[in-house]
Design a protein around this motif. Sequence first.
Motif, PDB file in Angstrom:
ATOM      1  N   UNK A  20       2.842 -10.479   4.005  1.00  0.00           N
ATOM      2  CA  UNK A  20       3.846 -11.266   3.287  1.00  0.00           C
ATOM      3  C   UNK A  20       5.108 -11.480   4.134  1.00  0.00           C
ATOM      4  N   UNK A  21       5.838 -10.414   4.413  1.00  0.00           N
ATOM      5  CA  UNK A  21       7.018 -10.518   5.276  1.00  0.00           C
ATOM      6  C   UNK A  21       7.150  -9.304   6.199  1.00  0.00           C
ATOM      7  N   UNK A  22       6.026  -8.677   6.519  1.00  0.00           N
ATOM      8  CA  UNK A  22       6.035  -7.592   7.487  1.00  0.00           C
ATOM      9  C   UNK A  22       6.439  -6.238   6.954  1.00  0.00           C
ATOM     10  N   UNK A  23       6.365  -6.037   5.648  1.00  0.00           N
ATOM     11  CA  UNK A  23       6.688  -4.735   5.069  1.00  0.00           C
ATOM     12  C   UNK A  23       5.744  -3.650   5.570  1.00  0.00           C
ATOM     13  N   UNK A  24       6.133  -2.382   5.427  1.00  0.00           N
ATOM     14  CA  UNK A  24       5.336  -1.262   5.945  1.00  0.00           C
ATOM     15  C   UNK A  24       4.129  -0.946   5.054  1.00  0.00           C
ATOM     16  N   UNK A  25       3.111  -1.767   5.142  1.00  0.00           N
ATOM     17  CA  UNK A  25       1.914  -1.558   4.326  1.00  0.00           C
ATOM     18  C   UNK A  25       1.321  -0.172   4.572  1.00  0.00           C
ATOM     19  N   UNK A  26       1.446   0.330   5.791  1.00  0.00           N
ATOM     20  CA  UNK A  26       0.915   1.650   6.143  1.00  0.00           C
ATOM     21  C   UNK A  26       1.562   2.775   5.328  1.00  0.00           C
ATOM     22  N   UNK A  27       2.684   2.497   4.683  1.00  0.00           N
ATOM     23  CA  UNK A  27       3.347   3.491   3.832  1.00  0.00           C
ATOM     24  C   UNK A  27       3.063   3.266   2.348  1.00  0.00           C
ATOM     25  N   UNK A  28       2.301   2.225   2.025  1.00  0.00           N
ATOM     26  CA  UNK A  28       2.075   1.849   0.635  1.00  0.00           C
ATOM     27  C   UNK A  28       1.189   2.809  -0.133  1.00  0.00           C
ATOM     28  N   UNK A  29       1.369   2.781  -1.450  1.00  0.00           N
ATOM     29  CA  UNK A  29       0.526   3.582  -2.338  1.00  0.00           C
ATOM     30  C   UNK A  29      -0.883   3.011  -2.366  1.00  0.00           C
ATOM     31  N   UNK A  30      -1.835   3.885  -2.606  1.00  0.00           N
ATOM     32  CA  UNK A  30      -3.228   3.479  -2.793  1.00  0.00           C
ATOM     33  C   UNK A  30      -3.466   3.438  -4.292  1.00  0.00           C
ATOM     34  N   UNK A  31      -3.912   2.283  -4.792  1.00  0.00           N
ATOM     35  CA  UNK A  31      -4.136   2.128  -6.230  1.00  0.00           C
ATOM     36  C   UNK A  31      -5.428   1.377  -6.481  1.00  0.00           C
ATOM     37  N   UNK A  32      -6.018   1.682  -7.623  1.00  0.00           N
ATOM     38  CA  UNK A  32      -7.162   0.909  -8.087  1.00  0.00           C
ATOM     39  C   UNK A  32      -6.613  -0.278  -8.873  1.00  0.00           C
ATOM     40  N   UNK A  33      -6.975  -1.472  -8.473  1.00  0.00           N
ATOM     41  CA  UNK A  33      -6.529  -2.688  -9.145  1.00  0.00           C
ATOM     42  C   UNK A  33      -7.769  -3.474  -9.542  1.00  0.00           C
ATOM     43  N   UNK A  34      -8.040  -3.518 -10.829  1.00  0.00           N
ATOM     44  CA  UNK A  34      -9.199  -4.247 -11.350  1.00  0.00           C
ATOM     45  C   UNK A  34     -10.486  -3.844 -10.634  1.00  0.00           C
ATOM     46  N   UNK A  35     -10.651  -2.533 -10.430  1.00  0.00           N
ATOM     47  CA  UNK A  35     -11.873  -2.019  -9.818  1.00  0.00           C
ATOM     48  C   UNK A  35     -11.929  -2.142  -8.304  1.00  0.00           C
ATOM     49  N   UNK A  36     -10.826  -2.508  -7.665  1.00  0.00           N
ATOM     50  CA  UNK A  36     -10.775  -2.653  -6.216  1.00  0.00           C
ATOM     51  C   UNK A  36      -9.727  -1.689  -5.662  1.00  0.00           C
ATOM     52  N   UNK A  37     -10.052  -1.004  -4.583  1.00  0.00           N
ATOM     53  CA  UNK A  37      -9.105  -0.082  -3.963  1.00  0.00           C
ATOM     54  C   UNK A  37      -8.146  -0.883  -3.105  1.00  0.00           C
ATOM     55  N   UNK A  38      -6.858  -0.759  -3.423  1.00  0.00           N
ATOM     56  CA  UNK A  38      -5.828  -1.556  -2.756  1.00  0.00           C
ATOM     57  C   UNK A  38      -4.709  -0.678  -2.210  1.00  0.00           C
ATOM     58  N   UNK A  39      -4.050  -1.192  -1.172  1.00  0.00           N
ATOM     59  CA  UNK A  39      -2.772  -0.670  -0.721  1.00  0.00           C
ATOM     60  C   UNK A  39      -1.710  -1.557  -1.330  1.00  0.00           C
ATOM     61  N   UNK A  40      -0.638  -0.943  -1.804  1.00  0.00           N
ATOM     62  CA  UNK A  40       0.451  -1.692  -2.428  1.00  0.00           C
ATOM     63  C   UNK A  40       1.654  -1.621  -1.495  1.00  0.00           C
ATOM     64  N   UNK A  41       2.071  -2.771  -0.987  1.00  0.00           N
ATOM     65  CA  UNK A  41       3.199  -2.809  -0.066  1.00  0.00           C
ATOM     66  C   UNK A  41       4.466  -2.330  -0.783  1.00  0.00           C
ATOM     67  N   UNK A  42       5.190  -1.377  -0.198  1.00  0.00           N
ATOM     68  CA  UNK A  42       6.373  -0.845  -0.870  1.00  0.00           C
ATOM     69  C   UNK A  42       7.544  -1.828  -0.967  1.00  0.00           C
TER      70      UNK A  42
END
Length: 140
Positions: free
Chosen positions: A49-71
Motif C-alpha cells: 500500500x504505502x510501504x508499511x512494516x508488514x513484517x511487524x503485522x499481526x497474523x489473523x484469520x480473515x474469512x478462512x484465510x491466514x493473513x498478515x495485517x499491516x500495522x
Amino acid sequence: MEQSDCQYLACSESDIKPGARKRLEVNGRDIFLVNIKGKIYALDSHCYHVGGPLHEGDIEDTAGRTCLVCPWHEYRVRVDTGESLHQVYDPSDDTKPPEWKECGVKQRTHMVKVRNGSVFVTLSDMTQELASDEYNICKQ
C-alpha cells in the motif's frame, strides 16, 4: 547469504520456530520469513500500500484465510499468495453484512523449501510487476 541455483540459504530451520519471523536481504530484496504453525512463508517485508512494516503485522484469520495485517493501515495480505483482502459493503442494503473479497495479488511472495534442517528461499519471477516491488528493493 549462500546461493545455489537461484535458491538462497536463508537460515537454519531451528532459527525460525513456529510463531517466529526473520527479516533478511536476498539478492537485493528486503523479505521476511514467518513460521505459521510449522509452515514457513516468505514475503516482501514492506506492505504494497504505502510501504508499511508488514513484517511487524499481526497474523489473523480473515474469512478462512491466514493473513498478515499491516500495522499502518490494516491492509490484509494472504501469507500464501500475496493477495489483498478488503471488506466490501453494499450501501443499498444496510441489512446485508460486509463480505471479505480478494482483490488480486499485490504483495510479492517467494518460494520456501526446507531441506536437511536448512531454509532456502527462491525469489519469485520478477517479470510481472507487483505493487510491493516499489518498497522492497534494498538501497545500496
